[in-house]
Scaffold this active site. Structure first.
Site, PDB file in Angstrom:
ATOM      1  CG  ASP A 107       0.478  -2.309   6.102  1.00 53.88           C
ATOM      2  OD1 ASP A 107      -0.477  -2.357   6.891  1.00 53.88           O
ATOM      3  OD2 ASP A 107       0.449  -1.695   5.018  1.00 53.88           O
TER       4      ASP A 107
ATOM      5  CE  LYS B  11      -7.279   0.439   6.122  1.00 57.55           C
ATOM      6  NZ  LYS B  11      -8.033   0.771   4.897  1.00 57.55           N
TER       7      LYS B  11
ATOM      8  CG  HIS C 189      -1.902   0.992   1.394  1.00 52.87           C
ATOM      9  ND1 HIS C 189      -1.645   2.269   1.809  1.00 52.87           N
ATOM     10  CD2 HIS C 189      -3.231   0.935   1.151  1.00 52.87           C
ATOM     11  CE1 HIS C 189      -2.775   2.953   1.842  1.00 52.87           C
ATOM     12  NE2 HIS C 189      -3.750   2.178   1.441  1.00 52.87           N
TER      13      HIS C 189
ATOM     14  CB  CYS D  33      -3.674   3.306  -1.522  1.00 52.01           C
ATOM     15  SG  CYS D  33      -4.794   4.664  -1.244  1.00 52.01           S
TER      16      CYS D  33
ATOM     17  CD  GLN E  50      -7.216  -4.252   4.042  1.00 53.47           C
ATOM     18  OE1 GLN E  50      -8.167  -4.947   4.325  1.00 53.47           O
ATOM     19  NE2 GLN E  50      -7.320  -2.957   3.802  1.00 53.47           N
TER      20      GLN E  50
END
Ligand SMILES: Cc1ncc(COP(=O)(O)O)c(C=O)c1O
Ligand SMILES: Cc1ncc(COP(=O)(O)O)c(C=O)c1O
Lengths: 142, 406, 406, 142
Positions: free
Chosen positions: C200, C226, C123, C364, C203
């Site tokens: 990261d 999220k 991302h 993104c 998600q």
């Protein structure tokens, strides 16, 4: 316990006339402690000889709880060995922050027991103790 | 504001109906954070209940809708500050975020030896970012003095300015003292030497009508949570002309026009300064907070709070062994004091036992404490929902504290 | 998860009962932001209605209470990630904020020529901060490749490592492709050369059980919005041992131990990294979001979503002229696709006209688009409240779009 | 208007077979335009002679609305003077973003009128027009 019962006579009097208050002419160990949340600010000065705390002074500014706690601490730790002092510090700390054990066998210090129920004030009671611990580990450099 | 209006206003703040330690709450910690009217809370709920969506990048209805509501708040900020299209609204996570951004971004174009002027009464948020810049870029941080009443010394400020001065950054309203600074004069002094001015309006925003155009303010920073809005959102409102010179500091989604591993092109102002998913609900709720203040009227608020502060000052000055810290004739909303022989922390604890919420400590303004040679103060800070009865409860509370320490 | 449980869960999300463009909402944009259960919304309201207060610096009841609730969430994060006292929770404004912080703070101890390795499927939030660091400190940014299914090439990643490599920063779950990366192997490769790893988890956080201890992750970043929490809050969960080497980046209230104009002493970890008033309500609500996920059980969620994704993949593969982008056998929650001759933006608009919310664009992740030589995709991303009927509506919607462009 | 009515036959056919699409061998002015939100990406290539747009091509990727808008634009601006082009651009822009005026006297371009009611799509319709404006101001450097 009501909040105002925190302010027992012993605490108020140690606040008014703290024991071992001031900076001694000579000392072998020292440390500075802050409580950034409320501005409490203390110095601990020690004279350690043969692993015994021969002399202890404190100096600084803080609330009645913190000042009384420092004053009571200096009274009770003087002339104790480092290892005794460390176990007392641990006992005090465990009681205050982990609610483990009690302060009954620590003499006068037990008047601070009630502080534990006021999370806002625990740091007031413990700041000088933390600083003490640090002082033991911090010999004067020159 | 008459009794009836005040009673109605107080109903907008459900927390005012609660009890603390068995007493009805007297909330005098408004400088730390203000209470939230139900309209703001309802708007947050409504967003999450029925409008949840990410913004900017979606073509679907919910995303479009949220984007529209979010973007509208830039205009609400503009109107609230009496700005025009010469300025731009940038959403940050708070005053602290906004000032740090200016220090990092605007500061990145400073050179070694350049100077920033702040004042002796700044909040740590308007000190530490400049110290960090000092350490990073070897700039010089200069401090304009105040006098023993807590009034900024404008002549001293002016005397600090040199050809190397790149920014003057001053609080509008001191959170520790209540002093209102003469922003108009500060800007005139700085602009006469072509130096931009940053105003920390964290406190002023909920108490003083601010006209960025008339005052010609270059950067102004504030937090939603101190103006009846939610935590987590703030604003930097700044002249576009300056923003155009400033590099983005954070990278990520939304702030880019195109990303390739070798070269990335940034989005336009203000988006290039807002990396990642912003606090969508928080920004929308800030819009409602602004509407709410407007519905009461800042003029009414100023007038009412002025009277209430006068009443409090009078009431407290009648208490023996109490000294008010910060005695400028030009004050708003804050009254700081010390009691002889009683540490503020104890004052705060004992007032709390009577249901009275005040703040004690250095109020993130340690240099102010150092100046007055005190470790801390007790601070009562008011808002338009406070009453004379609140002040009476405070005064009685102080007498009670003194009785314990007698 | 049986029908009854699913129906009950759906009732926790009031927005699922609303209509868009005359159709009941089908929300398949969960990778952009998830919906919020009423418990999270109620907790936010409760805070603002009855508990509003600033934290850390107050001795009064409300401040104490808010501080306790706020601080408790650090522990909830710890449990959710299966960490221990070796790690620390730092609250940020989101994943983007967390990664930028690492790039600025950990990156500040990198030297010219040092290397950071990311992947081709990152991302923008995990690309641009490193590009900024590259421009600032002249580091080298290396990109591990993926294959045409969207699977990370671990050998290539390993081959990029040199003695100058200072960090490997990779997404756990690609928001554009749905690929789950083998974090265990990535960490092993990096740790065998003593290189820390940033994951990261923006998600992954709502879809995959994460065990930072077993995986031995050094830094992990995610956003509350999220994972059924509010906008404006995120977390960097990181090893203390690394945090201890890292300087604060933002200055202000709460992050200091003492401030003097000549010298400022910073507070301890994690406070020194959290300047200014944090998003108090948002953090507390994040705690409730974690509780909510735990109440359903991540294992159940993973199982159910896996089946639903399989169903969706099957359903969409039956549609002519549709190509799924991202075909790793190890996927979660995301299905990206393109339709021959129809731009995703048009697909998104026309699906919206049928009440179906999907995301279209580059998500993104422009380098992913470049890799597949497509300008954009349409992305349907699921959560545990989605149903087979949602997928059927999507499939019918796609056929409708194709009929218009015939 | 329903969203699907956006996709009129004219738009669909310009999307399928855009006019003036591709990169010409020679040109005097050009510009590149992005829509970062959806990935639309267009180039405009102009041949300007004596303040007249003698030739105009576009190239790039985008949705049906953006491609049709670009195609319709190139058709209608070819052989117009710069000042005419600028006033048409302004008219289109004011209508789309400020809801001022209408597109009636702009010929075929008026099929784009409905886009205005879909804020999400306005940028699709205007991207090539913004890029056109920039191209006029950007002569080829060498
Ligand atoms: C993989 C990934 N990383 C980072 C982000 C950025 O998250 P945020 O915008 O909440 O900072 C996202 C969300 O868009 C994402 O999907
Ligand atoms: C004058 C002043 N500046 C800055 C701040 C910092 O605001 P925040 O903590 O919301 O970033 C405050 C509030 O504490 C303040 O009173």
């Amino acid at each position: 316990m009501n909040q105002n019962e925190l302010y027992q006579q012993v605490i108020l009097s140690h606040n008014k006339s703290p024991k071992n208050f001031g900076k001694p002419a000579t000392f072998t160990h020292w440390a500075e402690g802050f409580n950034p949340l409320c501005g409490d600010h203390y110095f601990i000065y020690l004279t350690i000889e043969d692993d015994v705390i021969k002399n202890v002074f404190f100096e600084g500014e803080g609330c009645a709880i913190s000042k009384a706690s420092a004053s009571l601490m200096t009274e009770s730790l003087k002339n104790k060995t480092i290892s005794d002092v460390e176990s007392i510090i641990k006992k005090f700390h465990d009681y205050m922050t982990l609610s483990q054990g009690n302060l009954k066998d620590l003499g006068k210090i037990s008047v601070l027991s009630g502080v534990k129920d006021y999370p806002a004030r625990i740091k007031c009671a413990t700041i000088s103790w933390h600083t003490m611990k640090q002082a033991i580990e911090t010999p004067v450099s020159e | 504001m008459d009794k009836n209006i005040l009673a109605k206003i107080r109903e907008d703040f459900p927390i005012l109906g609660t009890e603390v330690n068995g007493y009805s709450l007297v909330y005098l910690d408004n400088a730390a954070t203000t209470l939230k009217p139900k309209y703001v809370i309802d708007r947050l709920s409504k967003h999450y209940l029925y409008e949840t969506s990410n913004i900017h990048r979606g073509v679907h209805f919910l995303s479009q809708q949220a984007t529209t509501y979010f973007e509208e708040v830039r205009d609400k900020v503009k109107s609230y500050l009496h700005g025009d299209s010469t300025w731009e609204t940038i959403f940050t996570k708070g005053t602290t975020g906004a000032i740090n951004f200016v220090a990092q971004s605007f500061g990145s174009i400073f050179n070694s030896g350049d100077e920033v002027i702040i004042s002796q009464m700044e909040h740590h948020s308007n000190i530490v970012p400049w110290q960090m810049l000092r350490d990073r870029k070897n700039i010089v941080l200069k401090v304009a003095q105040m006098d023993e009443r807590g009034i900024l010394d404008l002549e001293h400020l002016e005397s600090l300015i040199t050809e190397k001065t790149k920014l003057v950054s001053i609080t509008y309203l001191s959170n520790a003292l209540g002093t209102i600074n003469p922003v108009d004069k500060i800007v005139k002094i700085a602009h006469s030497k072509n130096i931009p001015v940053l105003i920390d309006a964290a406190q002023a925003i909920a108490h003083i009508t601010i006209d960025v155009k008339k005052l010609d303010i270059d950067f102004i920073a504030f937090s939603a949570h101190k103006m009846f809005g939610p935590t987590g959102v703030g604003v930097l409102y700044a002249k576009k002309q300056l923003l155009e010179k400033m590099p983005p500091i954070e990278g990520g989604g939304d702030m880019i026009a195109s990303v390739r591993f070798d070269k990335t092109i940034y989005n336009t102002i203000p988006y290039c300064f807002e990396a990642g998913t912003p606090d969508i609900a928080g920004v929308i709720a800030l819009g409602v907070a602004i509407d709410y203040i407007n519905s009461i009227g800042l003029k009414n608020i100023e007038e009412y709070e002025h009277k209430l502060l006068q009443y409090a000052t009078q009431k407290l000055s009648e208490i023996k062994n109490l000294r008010v810290v910060g005695t400028s004739p030009n004050k708003s909303s804050v009254i700081s004091f010390v009691l002889d022989g009683i540490h503020p922390h104890d004052v705060g604890s004992l007032l709390d036992s009577k249901g009275i919420a005040v703040r004690t400590g250095h109020h993130c303004a340690q240099p102010v404490m150092e100046f007055f040679k005190i470790p801390a103060t007790t601070r009562a800070s008011i808002s338009f929902y406070n009453t004379k009865e609140d002040i009476d409860r405070l005064a009685d509370g102080i007498l009670y504290v003194q009785s314990i320490f007698e």
